[in-house]
Design an enzyme around this catalytic site. Structure first.
Site, PDB file in Angstrom:
ATOM      1  N   HIS A 370       0.798  -1.233   0.000  1.00 39.47           N
ATOM      2  CA  HIS A 370       0.000   0.000   0.000  1.00 39.47           C
ATOM      3  C   HIS A 370       0.828   1.279   0.000  1.00 39.47           C
ATOM      4  O   HIS A 370       0.284   2.354   0.234  1.00 39.47           O
ATOM      5  CB  HIS A 370      -0.907   0.060   1.231  1.00 39.47           C
ATOM      6  CG  HIS A 370      -2.001  -0.951   1.250  1.00 39.47           C
ATOM      7  ND1 HIS A 370      -3.261  -0.705   0.762  1.00 39.47           N
ATOM      8  CD2 HIS A 370      -2.011  -2.225   1.705  1.00 39.47           C
ATOM      9  CE1 HIS A 370      -4.017  -1.780   0.938  1.00 39.47           C
ATOM     10  NE2 HIS A 370      -3.285  -2.723   1.498  1.00 39.47           N
ATOM     11  N   LYS A 562      -8.315  14.145   4.746  1.00 41.56           N
ATOM     12  CA  LYS A 562      -7.450  12.963   4.719  1.00 41.56           C
ATOM     13  C   LYS A 562      -6.429  13.145   5.831  1.00 41.56           C
ATOM     14  O   LYS A 562      -6.362  14.225   6.432  1.00 41.56           O
ATOM     15  CB  LYS A 562      -6.738  12.809   3.374  1.00 41.56           C
ATOM     16  CG  LYS A 562      -6.044  14.107   2.893  1.00 41.56           C
ATOM     17  CD  LYS A 562      -5.356  13.927   1.555  1.00 41.56           C
ATOM     18  CE  LYS A 562      -6.260  13.916   0.362  1.00 41.56           C
ATOM     19  NZ  LYS A 562      -6.416  12.618  -0.287  1.00 41.56           N
ATOM     20  N   ARG A 563      -5.635  12.114   6.127  1.00 39.65           N
ATOM     21  CA  ARG A 563      -4.587  12.289   7.114  1.00 39.65           C
ATOM     22  C   ARG A 563      -3.678  13.455   6.696  1.00 39.65           C
ATOM     23  O   ARG A 563      -3.460  13.695   5.496  1.00 39.65           O
ATOM     24  CB  ARG A 563      -3.762  10.997   7.257  1.00 39.65           C
ATOM     25  CG  ARG A 563      -4.528   9.887   7.945  1.00 39.65           C
ATOM     26  CD  ARG A 563      -4.921  10.264   9.358  1.00 39.65           C
ATOM     27  NE  ARG A 563      -3.779  10.389  10.213  1.00 39.65           N
ATOM     28  CZ  ARG A 563      -3.413   9.480  11.122  1.00 39.65           C
ATOM     29  NH1 ARG A 563      -4.136   8.390  11.301  1.00 39.65           N
ATOM     30  NH2 ARG A 563      -2.358   9.671  11.883  1.00 39.65           N
ATOM     31  N   LYS A 568       0.914  14.521   1.173  1.00 37.04           N
ATOM     32  CA  LYS A 568      -0.441  14.828   0.701  1.00 37.04           C
ATOM     33  C   LYS A 568      -0.635  16.339   0.460  1.00 37.04           C
ATOM     34  O   LYS A 568      -1.625  16.768  -0.101  1.00 37.04           O
ATOM     35  CB  LYS A 568      -1.472  14.317   1.701  1.00 37.04           C
ATOM     36  CG  LYS A 568      -1.454  12.782   1.852  1.00 37.04           C
ATOM     37  CD  LYS A 568      -2.457  12.308   2.868  1.00 37.04           C
ATOM     38  CE  LYS A 568      -2.355  10.837   3.214  1.00 37.04           C
ATOM     39  NZ  LYS A 568      -3.003   9.946   2.222  1.00 37.04           N
ATOM     40  N   THR A 670      -8.348   6.760  -1.761  1.00 34.35           N
ATOM     41  CA  THR A 670      -9.704   6.228  -1.876  1.00 34.35           C
ATOM     42  C   THR A 670     -10.717   7.338  -1.591  1.00 34.35           C
ATOM     43  O   THR A 670     -11.854   7.272  -2.056  1.00 34.35           O
ATOM     44  CB  THR A 670      -9.943   5.059  -0.905  1.00 34.35           C
ATOM     45  OG1 THR A 670      -9.410   5.418   0.368  1.00 34.35           O
ATOM     46  CG2 THR A 670      -9.285   3.787  -1.406  1.00 34.35           C
ATOM     47  N   LYS A 674     -14.513   8.397  -3.165  1.00 37.11           N
ATOM     48  CA  LYS A 674     -15.704   8.703  -2.363  1.00 37.11           C
ATOM     49  C   LYS A 674     -16.278  10.067  -2.766  1.00 37.11           C
ATOM     50  O   LYS A 674     -17.487  10.235  -2.912  1.00 37.11           O
ATOM     51  CB  LYS A 674     -15.359   8.678  -0.867  1.00 37.11           C
ATOM     52  CG  LYS A 674     -14.964   7.285  -0.377  1.00 37.11           C
ATOM     53  CD  LYS A 674     -14.293   7.296   0.998  1.00 37.11           C
ATOM     54  CE  LYS A 674     -13.557   5.985   1.216  1.00 37.11           C
ATOM     55  NZ  LYS A 674     -12.618   6.005   2.360  1.00 37.11           N
TER      56      LYS A 674
END
Ligand code: GPU
Length: 826
Positions: A370, A562-563, A568, A670, A674
């Site tokens: 992952h 998100k985290r 990110k 992901t 969504k």
């Protein structure tokens, strides 16, 4: 008001799904389970009564599911091993699966109760960090819906993911006591508890047949107790189990110490044992080399494998057919020690020959990777590993010896290759490479998006891919359309169903495309926009309640949840916001369509930079939201404690989804999916699954910016100098200067210096390199949003063309390419 459960007899109080039957069942539970009447019941009592009522109606499918796995000789079941299952609130999704929302709502209304309020009141089990744990939960949902027999194996953490609160803009963590009020969905199965050893030493001995065998004498034993949570598929007929292990002391109480007066010591053993499943490690990707974490991994893996062997024996099947009973999926390397544990159980425990045991083992296991981040690849120092698992270290050495023998035979003289492939990293301190153990012990290895799998094969696992190319395959992630559309966005779900019928709920990939026919229908478009607006109003109400920030439901909602992690790039997003703010300040009279920029997400408690980014976002929000020149046209809000429950309110309300990681860093993502299936248009880089999403929705329906993965490599190879970008782009330079000069910190120039300096002098994730492209993209987004019909069409097409990203499709891929299992329900 009825007294007690009422006076009407009801023989099927546990199965009746009519409104009167459900009403009776709720009253019955209220009275007999929690000792209440409608007069005395608290909100929690009502929740419990409804939850038990719903659980009762799952038990037929549940018992059939258990019988299926433990009785059918020719059945192969999936054992999904994962240190995290982020299952989210249970009541709403179970009601949806059973299809009893309407009668239940009606029944509760007659009792003066509101089903939605009861559903909203559930405290979710936070047994995961983020994407990886939530993916495991989506896959459990899809396996049950498709009729794939499966057991999810994991850890029953006493404390899940921490609750995030914000004080003065800083993240403050609070313990998550999710079990305080009990958890009505689980059934504790004491009779299937198993003992797990830790520490100690090994010895050799001659068995009765004169063979040299090894015995492990653990220093400590811990009891693993299974807590079973039913996972019911959509339609309510097929049910699998999520089996989570909690740690208990084998002997909870030492009477010797107690009678000699040492009361503390009498319970010491209990306390020590229970620490194993006490808390989820809140680090998202980079792992922490803590011995307790390895203990957790081994604890749940050992208990799970022993549980599977029990089933094998119960079926009366010989051990060398174990792989025909279970396909064992390793969700990242967290459960990779299973490879060594299964070898130990077969060889030491059952006297199987090494070669036969190895054949069984490799036919059982497959491994999902992952991440591409090097710091997230688990490596355990040999000394730590051997101290906790001495026998497993020996077994890993033996696996490695045999493996390297094959490597050397295939590539004679290439010692560099042998060193790179070895399960042991010889650099100091010597350590066990868990990813290598997982690859060598598995017959299949997959990445989670096309780009990610490609990068695995060409970079991170290049040598393995050259050695065994047939092992590598891709399974692009997916999300369940039940929870992340049907449940969380009932208005849009009803609207979709009114046009294309309800089959999309469990046949998303096949059906949702039919929506495309309505993309330009003005009536449908108006309805679509109306729903989005209502969803935005619902999120605004939440923001108002928790933050005191008013969000304008007519603004464009632009969301990044998100985290919080540097890769990110939440800091790229906030730099954009600062640049937009500066533009307004420069010319307050210019036209600026209302924009609400929303953030949410947790930072690992020890992640200095991520926590400071959260603080920066809060400070920027305070300045912008309070500036009369802005006049509410630009608002910034940080939604605290982002979790599954909050996500279910956020995804349906977004117009724009921010998926802005540096290309080559996000394995899949992901959240992007969504958002997309709820009609948000993505603003993103060519990273992870964004690449495939863009292919599906069409490039004209996706806002692309940034370097590509090969360009990232190229720019770095030529010597990346972030300062050059700051010096040549005045918009970027000014945004950085504002932060540095204290414009968002009341003149304090120190507080955000670490962020600015890091960006200027290191910028590992190339925020500055992508900034200009991001701003250009932002202008295109704003232009598109002004054209209502065009933007609505983009939104509809995003939903209609994202059928591929249903987790049902992912599970079918796993079944076909990796597990060799045929789903029972199509
Ligand atoms: N991911 Br490794 C996590 O959430 N936690 C982890 O420890 C590791 C990976 C995520 C990836 O970052 C994300 O890109 C991916 O979509 C998700 O796993 C599921 O595959």
């Amino acid at each position: 008001m009825p007294k007690g459960p009422g006076n009407k007899s009801c023989h099927n109080v546990r199965t009746d799904c009519t409104a009167p039957g459900l009403r009776q069942a709720v009253l019955d539970n209220l009275y007999y389970v929690s000792g209440n009447t409608p007069v005395t019941a608290s909100a929690q009592d009502w929740y419990d009564a409804v939850a038990y009522c719903v659980r009762d109606r799952m038990l037929k499918a549940w018992n059939e599911g258990i019988e299926r796995i433990t009785k059918a000789l020719d059945l192969r079941a999936v054992a999904y091993l994962s240190a995290e299952f982020l299952i989210g609130p249970q009541l709403g999704s179970n009601v949806l699966a059973l299809g009893i929302a309407e009668p239940l709502r009606e029944a509760l209304a007659t009792l003066g109760q509101d089903l939605d309020a009861i559903v909203d009141g559930e405290h979710e089990p936070g047994l995961g960090n983020g994407g990886l744990g939530r993916l495991a939960a989506c896959y459990m949902d899809s396996m049950a819906t498709l009729g794939v027999p499966a057991i999810g194996y994991g850890i029953h953490y006493e404390f899940g993911m921490f609750t995030q609160t914000i004080r003065d803009g800083w993240q403050v963590e609070m313990a998550d006591k999710w079990l305080r009020q009990g958890f009505p969905w689980e059934i504790v199965q004491h009779e299937f508890a198993v003992e797990v050893g830790l520490g100690g030493s090994t010895e050799t001995f001659l068995d009765a047949g004169g063979r040299l065998r090894v015995r492990w004498n653990p220093e400590k034993r811990i009891l693993a107790v299974p807590h079973d949570i039913p996972v019911i598929g959509y339609g309510g007929t097929f049910c699998n189990v999520l089996r989570l292990w909690s740690a208990e002391a084998v002997d909870a109480f030492d009477f010797g110490s107690f009678s000699s007066g040492d009361y503390g010591k009498a319970v010491e053993e209990k306390i020590l044992s229970e620490t194993i499943s006490k808390v989820l490690y809140p680090n998202d990707e980079p792992y922490q080399g803590k011995v307790l974490r390895l203990g957790q991994q081994y604890f749940f893996v050992s208990a799970s494998l022993r549980d599977m062997l029990r089933v094998q024996q119960m079926l009366g099947k010989p051990l060398d057919t174990f792989h025909t009973t279970f396909a064992i999926q390793l969700n990242d390397t967290h459960p990779a020690v299973a490879v060594a544990e299964l070898m130990r159980l077969l060889v030491d425990g059952h006297g199987m020959e090494w070669e036969r045991a190895w054949a069984v083992t490799t036919k059982c296991f497959s491994y999902t990777n992952h991440t591409l981040l090097p710091e997230a690849l688990e490596k355990w120092p040999v000394e730590l590993f051997g101290g906790l698992l001495p026998r497993h270290l020996e077994i890993i050495y033996e696996i490695n010896r045999r493996f390297l023998e094959e490597v050397r035979a295939a590539y004679p003289g290439d010692e560099g290759l042998a060193a790179r492939l070895s399960l042991i990293d010889e650099a100091s301190p010597r350590s066990v490479r868990m990813a290598h153990l997982a690859v060598v012990g598995s017959h299949a290895v997959n990445g989670v998006a096309a780009l990610h799998t490609e990068l695995l094969k060409t970079h991170v696992m290049q040598d393995f891919a050259a050695l065994t190319p047939q092992k590598f395959c891709n399974v692009t992630n997916g999300v369940t359309p039940r929870r992340f559309l049907a449940l969380c966005n009932p208005r849009l779900a009803a609207c979709i169903t009114s046009r294309i019928g309800p089959a999309w709920i469990n046949r998303f990939e096949e059906e949702i495309g039919k929506l495309e026919a309505f993309a330009d229908d003005p009536g449908f478009q108006a309805q679509w926009r109306g729903i989005k607006r209502e969803n935005k109003a619902a999120l605004s109400a939440l923001a108002e309640k928790h933050l005191g920030v008013a969000l304008n439901p007519d603004a464009v909602f632009d969301v990044q949840v998100k985290r919080v992690h540097e890769y990110k790039r939440q800091h790229l997003n906030i730099l954009r916001v600062i640049a937009l703010y500066s533009a307004i300040k420069r010319d307050p009279g210019a036209e600026f369509s209302p924009l609400a920029v929303l953030f949410g997400g947790k930072a690992a408690p020890g992640y200095f930079m991520a926590k400071r980014v959260i603080k920066l976002i809060h400070n920027v929000a305070q300045v912008i939201n309070g500036d009369p020149d802005v006049g509410g046209r630009l608002t910034v809000a940080y939604i605290p404690n982002f979790n599954v429950r909050v996500g279910q309110v956020v995804y349906p309300a977004a117009d724009i989804s921010q998926q802005i990681s540096l290309a080559g860093k996000e394995a899949s993502g992901t959240g992007n999916m969504k958002f997309g299936i709820n009609g948000a248009v993505t603003m993103g880089t060519l990273d992870g699954a964004n690449v495939e999403m863009r292919q599906c929705v069409g490039e004209e329906n996706f806002f692309l910016f940034g370097l590509t993965a090969p360009e990232v490599v190229e720019v770095k190879r030529n010597g990346y100098d972030p300062r050059a970008y700051a010096a040549t782009d005045p918009v970027l330079g000014q945004a950085l200067d504002m932060i540095a000069s204290g414009a968002f910190s009341a003149g304090d120039r120190e507080i955000f210096r670490p962020i600015v300096d890091n960006l200027l002098y290191q910028d590992e994730y190339m925020v500055l390199a992508d900034f200009a492209s991001y701003m250009h993209c932002q202008a295109l987004v704003m232009e598109a949003c002004r054209d209502t019909a065009r933007f609505t069409r983009m939104s509809i097409l995003n939903v209609a063309r994202l059928g591929k990203f249903s987790s049902d499709r992912s599970i079918r891929d796993y079944c076909r390419d990796i597990w060799n299992i045929t789903p029972e329900l199509g």
